[in-house]
Design a protein around this motif. Structure first.
Motif, short mmCIF file in Angstrom:
data_model
loop_
_atom_site.label_atom_id
_atom_site.label_comp_id
_atom_site.label_asym_id
_atom_site.label_seq_id
_atom_site.Cartn_x
_atom_site.Cartn_y
_atom_site.Cartn_z
N THR A 47 -0.22 17.97 12.04
CA THR A 47 0.58 17.96 13.03
C THR A 47 1.75 17.38 13.33
OG1 THR A 47 -0.58 15.81 13.61
CG2 THR A 47 -1.85 17.56 13.81
N GLY A 48 2.36 17.25 12.31
CA GLY A 48 3.69 16.73 12.42
C GLY A 48 3.98 14.89 12.30
N GLN A 49 2.71 14.33 12.19
CA GLN A 49 2.69 13.10 12.46
C GLN A 49 3.23 12.29 11.09
OE1 GLN A 49 -0.90 10.77 13.25
NE2 GLN A 49 -0.02 9.01 13.17
N THR A 50 4.27 11.50 11.06
CA THR A 50 4.92 11.16 9.68
C THR A 50 4.06 10.30 8.99
OG1 THR A 50 7.24 11.21 10.79
CG2 THR A 50 6.94 9.70 8.77
N ILE A 51 3.87 10.52 7.53
CA ILE A 51 3.01 9.54 6.81
C ILE A 51 4.06 8.54 6.05
CG2 ILE A 51 1.60 9.49 4.64
CD1 ILE A 51 0.82 12.27 5.35
N ALA A 53 0.67 -1.10 -0.08
CA ALA A 53 0.12 0.10 -0.07
C ALA A 53 0.73 1.44 -0.07
CB ALA A 53 -1.06 0.13 1.31
N ARG A 54 0.52 2.07 -0.94
CA ARG A 54 1.20 3.42 -0.86
C ARG A 54 0.11 4.54 -1.13
NH1 ARG A 54 4.81 1.11 0.84
NH2 ARG A 54 6.93 0.65 0.02
N MET A 55 0.51 5.76 -1.04
CA MET A 55 -0.28 6.92 -1.16
C MET A 55 -0.11 7.83 -2.46
SD MET A 55 -2.86 8.80 -0.49
CE MET A 55 -3.41 7.92 0.98
N LEU A 56 -0.77 8.07 -3.53
CA LEU A 56 -0.52 8.70 -4.36
C LEU A 56 -0.64 10.18 -4.44
CD1 LEU A 56 -0.17 8.27 -7.84
CD2 LEU A 56 -2.43 8.50 -7.81
N SER A 57 0.21 10.99 -5.03
CA SER A 57 -0.13 12.30 -4.90
C SER A 57 0.78 13.01 -6.00
CB SER A 57 0.51 12.91 -3.55
OG SER A 57 0.02 14.40 -3.41
N LEU A 106 4.65 8.41 -5.11
CA LEU A 106 4.07 7.72 -4.28
C LEU A 106 4.70 7.90 -2.86
CD1 LEU A 106 3.98 4.15 -6.09
CD2 LEU A 106 2.17 5.84 -5.66
N ILE A 107 3.89 8.17 -1.73
CA ILE A 107 4.35 7.99 -0.37
C ILE A 107 4.27 6.68 0.24
CG2 ILE A 107 4.15 9.23 1.68
CD1 ILE A 107 2.87 11.56 0.35
N ALA A 108 5.74 6.41 0.73
CA ALA A 108 5.54 5.03 1.51
C ALA A 108 4.89 5.03 2.94
CB ALA A 108 7.06 4.59 1.43
#
Length: 434
Positions: free
Chosen positions: A259-263, A240-244, A277-279
């Motif tokens: 809020t600073g939480q790492t994606i 699973a990855r996030m597309l942007s 893609l964000i891992a």
């Protein structure tokens, strides 16, 4: 005007489709860490090393104590006993789905726990509660289970005409919030309804998401502080990855929520399709919101992604950027375009679309955010059809809408990357289903 990071331009010889020379096009990343006005802090405490507050303090001691208590500590001690008893009752009721449990009021100023029950509650449950705190059992017209079912019926019928709905703690019916009033609510729900008008749920989740990450949420480039939006959860090599959007960050940059939480880390990037893609762990849902006539956010929710589909010329699509919020009445005018974006280069696989009301379609900060087609068979579901890339800010600039309405540029003509060419550019095999 805030400009994106410069990147290497692609050669004109690489264009294989009709190219649009778009000198007036601007990418949709925002270079400021703007947050929604409703979420902006009024001030900050002095910082100590590591970013921790320099001192701790009570924020209730300066407030008058209600209910005749000598101190806030006295009130909170009683409240804690009430909550302990309430938790025992609630947990027991949940283990018995056919119980008549309706709700609990744990107001310390009344000096007793009020338990509402349809029918006769178990004697041992009441005795246990009374051993902890003074408890009063009161009759209820409906059980909580019946009111949950009534709330489901009302949501299915009234849709976004309501902003809040849930059972009253006394079991008398439903409490419904609506922006402008809701006629016939009692008939729709099948139970008595208490209506609160002028209610708009405060938007928060787009700006403070958690794993698994959903589309349409705000994210930050930690190297520059710039802001963009998440697109759709996708699979790359079964993970699973996030597309942007590629113009939002370079490779190996850490992406966080506001809020600073790492994606996750930007692990794959393709300038030619303007996708990255964000891992990070991602899910098959996207944030959306209802709006008022001025484009203001009324209530926020999420929708299930049921697949990917290409958008055709003449189609109507919706966008869901974290800054502009959900925007619809957007019609596809052309597809299979390559566009030349100033200070960035050439991007292919693009779709041109326009808001038919000549109001905001997308704006800065919405980069990488979802472009979706609503499922006709079930309007609570959406198809992934693209991710936001650019706007025509020279010819079609208009007032911004949504969560952040000032300090950025928006437009009624937009360009977005087709979902299939966008995924192909970063080696994604498909969207994650909700």
């Amino acid at each position: 005007m805030i400009r994106p990071h410069p990147t290497t331009r692609r050669s004109a010889t690489m264009l294989r489709r009709v190219a649009v020379t778009a000198i007036g096009l601007t990418l949709l990343a925002t270079g400021v860490t703007t947050t929604p006005a409703a979420a902006a802090p009024s001030g900050k405490a002095a910082a100590a090393p590591g970013g921790k507050a320099a001192a701790t303090g009570s924020f209730v001691d300066s407030t008058p104590v209600p209910g005749g208590f000598a101190s806030w500590a006295d009130l909170l001690r009683l409240q804690q006993r009430m909550n302990t008893a309430a938790a025992r009752i609630t947990n027991a009721a949940q283990r018995s789905p056919n119980s008549g449990f309706a709700g609990i009021v744990a107001d310390p100023t009344t000096r007793q726990l009020q338990v509402y029950w349809k029918g006769e509650p178990p004697a041992n449950l009441v005795a246990t509660a009374r051993a902890t705190v003074a408890t009063q059992v009161l009759p209820a017209a409906y059980s909580q289970r019946e009111l949950f079912a009534a709330a489901d019926r009302l949501r299915a019928t009234a849709g976004h005409k309501i902003t809040t709905v849930g059972p009253r703690a006394d079991g008398a019916g439903l409490l419904v919030g609506t922006q402008n009033g809701l006629l016939g609510a009692t008939a729709l729900a099948g139970v008595p309804v208490t209506v609160q008008t002028g209610v708009a749920a405060a938007p928060a989740t787009r700006w403070d998401d958690t794993a698994p990450w959903w589309g349409g949420a705000a994210w930050r480039n930690t190297a520059t502080g710039g802001g963009c939006s998440t697109g759709f959860g996708v699979f790359q090599g079964g993970v699973a990855r996030m597309l942007s959007a590629a113009h939002c960050a370079n490779l190996n940059v850490t992406a966080t929520d506001p809020t600073g939480q790492t994606i996750g880390i930007v692990g794959t990037r393709n300038v030619g399709s303007d996708t990255l893609l964000i891992a990070g762990s991602s899910g098959g849902r996207v944030f959306n919101n209802s709006t008022n006539a001025a484009g203001g956010v009324v209530s926020e929710f999420s929708n299930q992604v049921i697949g990917a589909t290409a958008s055709q010329v003449g189609n109507f699509v919706c966008t869901s950027g974290a800054y502009s919020g959900t925007r619809c009445s957007i019609q596809v005018k052309a597809r299979n375009l390559c566009i030349n974006v100033r200070d960035f280069g050439t991007v292919c696989g693009q779709v041109q679309a326009e808001n038919t009301t000549r109001t905001n379609a997308v704006g800065q900060g919405d980069s990488g955010g979802p472009v979706e087609i609503v499922n006709a068979a079930n309007t609570l579901q959406v198809w992934a059809t693209g991710t936001n890339t650019a706007i025509d800010d020279t010819n079609t600039a208009v007032a911004c809408t949504g969560y952040v309405t000032t300090g950025r540029v928006c437009a009624w003509r937009m360009y977005y990357e087709d979902i299939f060419s966008g995924m192909a550019g970063v080696g994604a095999s498909g969207v994650i289903l909700g």
